[in-house]
Design an enzyme around this catalytic site. Structure first.
Site, PDB file in Angstrom:
ATOM      1  CB  THR A  47     -51.419  31.196 -27.018  1.00 17.43           C
ATOM      2  OG1 THR A  47     -52.001  30.056 -27.689  1.00 17.43           O
ATOM      3  CG2 THR A  47     -52.057  30.722 -25.653  1.00 17.43           C
ATOM      4  CE  LYS A  51     -49.230  22.928 -33.249  1.00 15.18           C
ATOM      5  NZ  LYS A  51     -49.170  23.564 -34.287  1.00 15.18           N
ATOM      6  CB  SER A  75     -39.141  25.707 -28.071  1.00 13.89           C
ATOM      7  OG  SER A  75     -39.171  25.633 -29.594  1.00 13.89           O
ATOM      8  CD  GLN A  80     -46.272  31.186 -27.280  1.00 13.81           C
ATOM      9  OE1 GLN A  80     -47.098  31.832 -27.279  1.00 13.81           O
ATOM     10  NE2 GLN A  80     -45.386  31.242 -28.106  1.00 13.81           N
ATOM     11  CE1 TYR A 112     -50.232  33.370 -21.838  1.00  7.99           C
ATOM     12  CE2 TYR A 112     -48.796  31.886 -23.314  1.00  7.99           C
ATOM     13  CZ  TYR A 112     -49.608  33.187 -23.150  1.00  7.99           C
ATOM     14  OH  TYR A 112     -50.270  33.633 -24.114  1.00  7.99           O
ATOM     15  CG  ASP A 169     -65.952  26.898 -54.882  1.00  8.79           C
ATOM     16  OD1 ASP A 169     -67.090  26.295 -55.341  1.00  8.79           O
ATOM     17  OD2 ASP A 169     -65.982  28.403 -55.224  1.00  8.79           O
ATOM     18  N   GLY A 177     -47.415  17.996 -38.685  1.00 13.26           N
ATOM     19  CA  GLY A 177     -47.590  16.874 -38.442  1.00 13.26           C
ATOM     20  C   GLY A 177     -49.174  16.281 -38.872  1.00 13.26           C
ATOM     21  N   GLY A 178     -49.820  17.158 -39.247  1.00 11.78           N
ATOM     22  CA  GLY A 178     -51.220  16.747 -39.776  1.00 11.78           C
ATOM     23  C   GLY A 178     -52.348  16.787 -38.740  1.00 11.78           C
ATOM     24  N   GLY A 179     -52.299  17.188 -37.797  1.00 12.49           N
ATOM     25  CA  GLY A 179     -53.284  17.194 -36.903  1.00 12.49           C
ATOM     26  C   GLY A 179     -54.335  18.289 -37.012  1.00 12.49           C
ATOM     27  CG  ASP A 207     -43.162  15.567 -43.427  1.00 13.76           C
ATOM     28  OD1 ASP A 207     -42.968  16.709 -43.765  1.00 13.76           O
ATOM     29  OD2 ASP A 207     -44.209  15.289 -42.886  1.00 13.76           O
TER      30      ASP A 207
HETATM   31  C1  LIG Z   1     -48.509  23.502 -35.609  1.00 13.11           C
HETATM   32  C2  LIG Z   1     -48.691  24.446 -36.539  1.00 13.11           C
HETATM   33  C3  LIG Z   1     -49.196  24.097 -37.960  1.00 13.11           C
HETATM   34  C4  LIG Z   1     -49.092  22.537 -38.563  1.00 13.11           C
HETATM   35  O1  LIG Z   1     -50.129  21.731 -37.585  1.00 13.11           O
HETATM   36  P1  LIG Z   1     -50.027  20.352 -37.642  1.00 13.11           P
HETATM   37  O2  LIG Z   1     -51.139  19.849 -36.842  1.00 13.11           O
HETATM   38  O3  LIG Z   1     -48.853  20.011 -37.038  1.00 13.11           O
HETATM   39  O4  LIG Z   1     -50.107  19.828 -39.060  1.00 13.11           O
HETATM   40  C5  LIG Z   1     -49.273  24.954 -38.785  1.00 13.11           C
HETATM   41  N1  LIG Z   1     -49.230  26.268 -38.537  1.00 13.11           N
HETATM   42  C6  LIG Z   1     -48.885  26.579 -37.189  1.00 13.11           C
HETATM   43  C7  LIG Z   1     -48.632  28.254 -37.116  1.00 13.11           C
HETATM   44  C8  LIG Z   1     -48.700  25.875 -36.404  1.00 13.11           C
HETATM   45  O5  LIG Z   1     -48.345  26.269 -35.010  1.00 13.11           O
END
Ligand SMILES: *Cc1c(COP(=O)(O)O)cnc(C)c1O
Length: 319
Positions: A47, A51, A75, A80, A112, A169, A177-179, A207
């Site tokens: 995909t 994600k 979106s 996806q 999908y 290193d 969002g930091g995931g 942010d």
């Molecule tokens: C979602 C995404 C990010 C950021 O990821 P987070 O978990 O929201 O910090 C970075 N690069 C790509 C290509 C993404 O789809």
């Protein structure tokens, strides 16, 4: 907070669906950046982005608990990924998208078998709607980043890097969002805390930078950065404490620096990466991280770009 064990469990759970993506290297790129660069290539992931790791970790759990229906609000890459995983495991998915979504993004979700619902233009409108549909239909809402299973799934990128690259290193990771970075931080810092983990944000979407400075979650207004995967306007309640605890540094890059890094990677490595991922190259290319002759892993988070935007970016980078 999630632990290393959660990330290891995620790795087992998603092993049948997500690729172990390759590490690519380019001598030209390393030379230009003054360091040995290793590209962790999630643009070659199923995909087209990492994600799918978090999405599959969460969707598989939902199915194990009897879930037959999932929803998401996005979106982009998360939408996806959720549609792909749901389809793969034979559960239905509804993806809530903005009213101004592009046709090619709708096509990708429909390919999908994801159902589309349009709602508003901001994530503040879409997220509660996706949650509401899930509640009404006895389904499970899959958050884009602020969820322990999603964070643990994204962290599997970190475990793979530890297996694939010796004597690291530093690892450079884009922050939306930091995931992604909180999963990677957990994997890395609970295994080898000497490895530096450095976050990157666009100047126009700073942010998390502001939140770390203020030591509390701080929101910014809507942003138009070309790094569209990084447009979230505040870090998550669950991701922010992990970043506070473990992050070594966070650097900012300009729109122009992102475009230049994007064009250079395309020209020299022939890889099509997202502007969101080009931020990690821009960080070393424009000396934001203060390192020389080190082994640096850049997390190339995705490769989904509208083709008409590619032309625009290359033209404006070479002007
Ligand atoms: C979602 C995404 C990010 C950021 O990821 P987070 O978990 O929201 O910090 C970075 N690069 C790509 C290509 C993404 O789809």
């Amino acid at each position: 907070m999630i632990s290393l064990k959660d990330v290891e469990d995620a790795r087992k759970r998603i092993s049948e669906i997500a690729h172990v993506t390759p590490i690519l290297q380019s001598e030209q790129l390393s030379k230009l950046c003054g360091n040995q660069l290793f590209l962790k290539s999630e643009h070659l992931q199923k995909t087209g982005s990492f994600k799918i790791r978090g999405a599959s970790n969460k969707v598989i759990q939902a199915i194990e608990n009897g879930g037959k229906y999932v929803t998401a609000a996005s979106s982009g890459n998360h939408g996806q990924a959720v549609a792909y995983v749901a389809n793969k495991y034979g559960v239905s998915a509804t993806i809530v998208v903005p009213e101004n979504v592009s046709k090619c993004k709708i096509n990708a979700i429909q390919a999908y078998n994801g159902k589309i619902e349009m709602c508003g233009t901001t994530s503040a409108e879409r997220l509660p709607r996706a949650q509401e549909i899930a509640d009404q239909e006895n389904g499970v809402f899959i958050p884009p980043y602020d969820d322990p299973l999603v964070m643990a799934g994204q962290g599997t990128v970190g475990l793979e890097i530890l297996d694939q690259v010796e004597q690291i290193d530093a690892i450079i990771v884009p922050i939306g969002g930091g995931g992604l970075i909180s999963g990677i931080l957990t994997a890395i810092k609970e295994t080898n805390p000497k490895i530096k983990v450095i976050g990157v944000e666009p100047e126009l979407a700073n942010d998390t930078y502001l939140s770390l400075q203020n030591k509390e979650i701080t929101a910014i207004g809507a942003t138009t950065t070309i790094a569209d995967g990084l447009r979230s306007n505040q870090p998550g309640d669950l991701t922010f404490p992990v970043m506070m605890k473990y992050l070594d540094d966070l650097v900012l890059v300009s729109e122009d620096e992102i475009r230049q890094a994007f064009s250079f990677v395309m020209e020299r490595t022939k890889q099509l990466i997202e502007p969101s991922s080009a931020t990690t190259i821009a960080a070393t290319m424009f000396n934001k991280i203060n390192m020389k002759d080190k082994n640096i892993v850049s997390v190339i988070s995705g490769g989904n770009v509208d083709l008409d935007k590619v032309h625009q970016m290359i033209v404006s980078a070479t002007e």
